[in-house]
Scaffold this motif. Structure first.
Motif, PDB file in Angstrom:
ATOM      1  N   ALA A  89       2.492  14.572   7.339  1.00  0.00           N
ATOM      2  CA  ALA A  89       2.890  13.334   6.565  1.00  0.00           C
ATOM      3  C   ALA A  89       2.698  12.108   7.544  1.00  0.00           C
ATOM      4  N   ASP A  90       3.009  12.556   8.631  1.00  0.00           N
ATOM      5  CA  ASP A  90       2.917  11.341   9.914  1.00  0.00           C
ATOM      6  C   ASP A  90       1.507  11.028  10.407  1.00  0.00           C
ATOM      7  N   THR A  91       0.959  12.240  10.148  1.00  0.00           N
ATOM      8  CA  THR A  91      -0.878  11.835  10.490  1.00  0.00           C
ATOM      9  C   THR A  91      -1.299  11.028   9.454  1.00  0.00           C
ATOM     10  N   VAL A  92      -1.077  11.672   8.334  1.00  0.00           N
ATOM     11  CA  VAL A  92      -1.603  10.635   7.154  1.00  0.00           C
ATOM     12  C   VAL A  92      -1.099   9.204   7.078  1.00  0.00           C
ATOM     13  N   PHE A 123      -8.978  13.135   4.587  1.00  0.00           N
ATOM     14  CA  PHE A 123      -7.737  13.773   4.797  1.00  0.00           C
ATOM     15  C   PHE A 123      -7.308  14.859   4.705  1.00  0.00           C
ATOM     16  N   THR A 124      -6.869  15.621   5.890  1.00  0.00           N
ATOM     17  CA  THR A 124      -6.756  16.939   5.912  1.00  0.00           C
ATOM     18  C   THR A 124      -5.332  17.337   6.514  1.00  0.00           C
ATOM     19  N   ALA A 125      -4.905  18.578   6.362  1.00  0.00           N
ATOM     20  CA  ALA A 125      -3.844  19.105   6.967  1.00  0.00           C
ATOM     21  C   ALA A 125      -4.304  20.398   7.551  1.00  0.00           C
ATOM     22  N   GLY A 126      -4.841  20.327   8.878  1.00  0.00           N
ATOM     23  CA  GLY A 126      -5.648  21.355   9.528  1.00  0.00           C
ATOM     24  C   GLY A 126      -6.862  21.457   8.672  1.00  0.00           C
ATOM     25  N   ASP A 127      -7.373  22.620   8.062  1.00  0.00           N
ATOM     26  CA  ASP A 127      -8.394  22.760   7.554  1.00  0.00           C
ATOM     27  C   ASP A 127      -8.337  22.549   5.824  1.00  0.00           C
ATOM     28  N   ALA A 128      -7.173  22.163   5.634  1.00  0.00           N
ATOM     29  CA  ALA A 128      -6.680  21.828   4.051  1.00  0.00           C
ATOM     30  C   ALA A 128      -6.898  20.426   3.568  1.00  0.00           C
ATOM     31  N   PRO A 129      -7.843  20.162   2.801  1.00  0.00           N
ATOM     32  CA  PRO A 129      -8.060  19.116   2.184  1.00  0.00           C
ATOM     33  C   PRO A 129      -7.081  18.351   1.490  1.00  0.00           C
ATOM     34  N   LEU A 130      -6.490  17.074   1.630  1.00  0.00           N
ATOM     35  CA  LEU A 130      -5.383  16.303   1.249  1.00  0.00           C
ATOM     36  C   LEU A 130      -5.870  15.425  -0.029  1.00  0.00           C
ATOM     37  N   SER A 131      -5.232  15.412  -1.007  1.00  0.00           N
ATOM     38  CA  SER A 131      -5.775  14.553  -2.252  1.00  0.00           C
ATOM     39  C   SER A 131      -4.595  13.632  -2.095  1.00  0.00           C
ATOM     40  N   LEU A 132      -4.891  12.080  -1.823  1.00  0.00           N
ATOM     41  CA  LEU A 132      -4.018  11.140  -1.796  1.00  0.00           C
ATOM     42  C   LEU A 132      -4.189  10.392  -3.066  1.00  0.00           C
ATOM     43  N   ASP A 133      -2.807   9.926  -3.609  1.00  0.00           N
ATOM     44  CA  ASP A 133      -2.852   9.073  -4.760  1.00  0.00           C
ATOM     45  C   ASP A 133      -2.155   7.660  -4.087  1.00  0.00           C
ATOM     46  N   ILE A 134      -3.012   6.874  -3.732  1.00  0.00           N
ATOM     47  CA  ILE A 134      -2.690   5.584  -3.281  1.00  0.00           C
ATOM     48  C   ILE A 134      -2.668   4.210  -4.353  1.00  0.00           C
ATOM     49  N   ARG A 135      -1.524   3.552  -4.059  1.00  0.00           N
ATOM     50  CA  ARG A 135      -1.438   2.591  -5.134  1.00  0.00           C
ATOM     51  C   ARG A 135      -1.486   1.245  -4.133  1.00  0.00           C
ATOM     52  N   LEU A 136      -2.205   0.049  -4.609  1.00  0.00           N
ATOM     53  CA  LEU A 136      -2.112  -1.053  -4.241  1.00  0.00           C
ATOM     54  C   LEU A 136      -1.713  -2.419  -5.045  1.00  0.00           C
ATOM     55  N   GLY A 137      -0.761  -3.020  -4.752  1.00  0.00           N
ATOM     56  CA  GLY A 137      -0.444  -4.158  -5.668  1.00  0.00           C
ATOM     57  C   GLY A 137      -0.295  -5.182  -4.732  1.00  0.00           C
ATOM     58  N   GLY A 138      -0.298  -6.556  -5.277  1.00  0.00           N
ATOM     59  CA  GLY A 138      -0.062  -7.685  -4.387  1.00  0.00           C
ATOM     60  C   GLY A 138       0.958  -8.991  -5.344  1.00  0.00           C
ATOM     61  N   VAL A 162       1.060  -1.110   0.122  1.00  0.00           N
ATOM     62  CA  VAL A 162      -0.092   0.130   0.025  1.00  0.00           C
ATOM     63  C   VAL A 162       0.977   1.279  -0.012  1.00  0.00           C
ATOM     64  N   VAL A 163       0.833   1.931  -1.101  1.00  0.00           N
ATOM     65  CA  VAL A 163       1.814   3.140  -1.349  1.00  0.00           C
ATOM     66  C   VAL A 163       1.206   4.348  -1.556  1.00  0.00           C
ATOM     67  N   ILE A 164       1.444   5.527  -0.704  1.00  0.00           N
ATOM     68  CA  ILE A 164       1.119   6.676  -0.997  1.00  0.00           C
ATOM     69  C   ILE A 164       2.224   7.474  -2.056  1.00  0.00           C
ATOM     70  N   ASP A 165       1.807   7.730  -3.237  1.00  0.00           N
ATOM     71  CA  ASP A 165       2.807   8.476  -3.960  1.00  0.00           C
ATOM     72  C   ASP A 165       2.819  10.001  -3.633  1.00  0.00           C
ATOM     73  N   THR A 166       1.825  10.386  -3.027  1.00  0.00           N
ATOM     74  CA  THR A 166       2.065  11.887  -2.612  1.00  0.00           C
ATOM     75  C   THR A 166       2.447  12.288  -1.412  1.00  0.00           C
ATOM     76  N   LEU A 167       2.912  11.250  -0.572  1.00  0.00           N
ATOM     77  CA  LEU A 167       3.220  11.702   0.833  1.00  0.00           C
ATOM     78  C   LEU A 167       4.484  12.630   0.795  1.00  0.00           C
ATOM     79  N   ASP A 168       5.524  12.466  -0.035  1.00  0.00           N
ATOM     80  CA  ASP A 168       6.522  13.464  -0.040  1.00  0.00           C
ATOM     81  C   ASP A 168       6.011  14.807  -0.215  1.00  0.00           C
ATOM     82  N   ALA A 169       5.181  15.104  -1.053  1.00  0.00           N
ATOM     83  CA  ALA A 169       4.546  16.459  -1.589  1.00  0.00           C
ATOM     84  C   ALA A 169       3.827  17.103  -0.255  1.00  0.00           C
ATOM     85  N   ILE A 170       3.256  16.270   0.426  1.00  0.00           N
ATOM     86  CA  ILE A 170       2.251  16.642   1.410  1.00  0.00           C
ATOM     87  C   ILE A 170       3.592  17.258   2.532  1.00  0.00           C
ATOM     88  N   SER A 171       4.539  16.462   2.805  1.00  0.00           N
ATOM     89  CA  SER A 171       5.332  16.706   3.829  1.00  0.00           C
ATOM     90  C   SER A 171       6.138  18.120   3.403  1.00  0.00           C
TER      91      SER A 171
END
Length: 207
Positions: free
Chosen positions: A96-99, A153-168, A79-88
């Protein structure tokens, strides 16, 4: 005789507090050791297993399968969040830790009893489903994706857009953790984006 009884009573009176203090100290040491053992096996942010403990658990399962022929194979989901670095970078590492904490909670609530969840990288969780079929893994993976889509998912009042990838990766023959993880990561990154109708899962060739 009276003197002997008196001496014994005095000795007991003196020794009892010392024994109590020793017992309390032993309890404190035991709790400290338990805390150390927990911290060595778990990620400090998500409270899931860390990569080392997760890999050891999967390898133990694989090794046990060599001796117990009734054990089935298993599936690992990345389970990978592509956008986590951008959020951080934009909002700070604490968000990013909260996400990741939220993703871990969603993932742990979506798996079966006995499944393992771990943090494998800054932006990645791993899920190991011992004895699972591809259908079982699809159910778990789509449950994770659906609950992530429904969560706010939010950072304070700002909504966050998450790009989540899953593979098995599914295995039922001799293999090792590194090969399983590599295939699961490849499936997530190559075909596991949000546009996918299901979780791409590939069978690992027998070693």
């Amino acid at each position: 005789m009276v003197g002997f009884v008196g001496a014994a009573a005095i000795s007991l009176f003196v020794a009892f507090p010392l024994l109590m203090m020793l017992q309390l100290k032993n309890n404190e040491l035991k709790k400290l050791q338990e805390a150390v053992n927990y911290s060595q096996r778990h990620d400090s942010v998500t409270k899931t297993l860390n990569g080392t403990a997760f890999a050891a658990a999967v390898e133990h399962y694989i090794d046990r399968r060599k001796r117990i022929s009734t054990d089935a194979g298993g599936v690992m989901i990345a389970v990978v969040i592509d956008t986590l670095d951008a959020i951080s970078r934009r909002y700070g590492p604490q968000w990013a830790d909260t996400v990741m904490q939220s993703l871990a909670a969603i993932t742990q609530s979506s798996v079966r009893s006995g499944d393992l969840v771990a943090r494998l990288a800054t932006n990645e969780l791993g899920v190991f489903l011992p004895g699972a079929t591809i259908e079982n893994a699809q159910d778990v993976g789509m449950r994770i994706r659906r609950r992530c889509e429904q969560a706010a998912f939010t950072a304070g009042d700002a909504p966050l857009s998450l790009d989540i990838r899953l593979g098995g990766a599914v295995f039922d023959g001799p293999t090792d953790f590194n090969h399983i993880r590599q295939l699961a990561d490849e499936m997530a990154m190559d075909r596991g984006g949000g546009e996918a109708e299901d979780v791409p899962i590939s069978r690992l060739p027998a070693a």
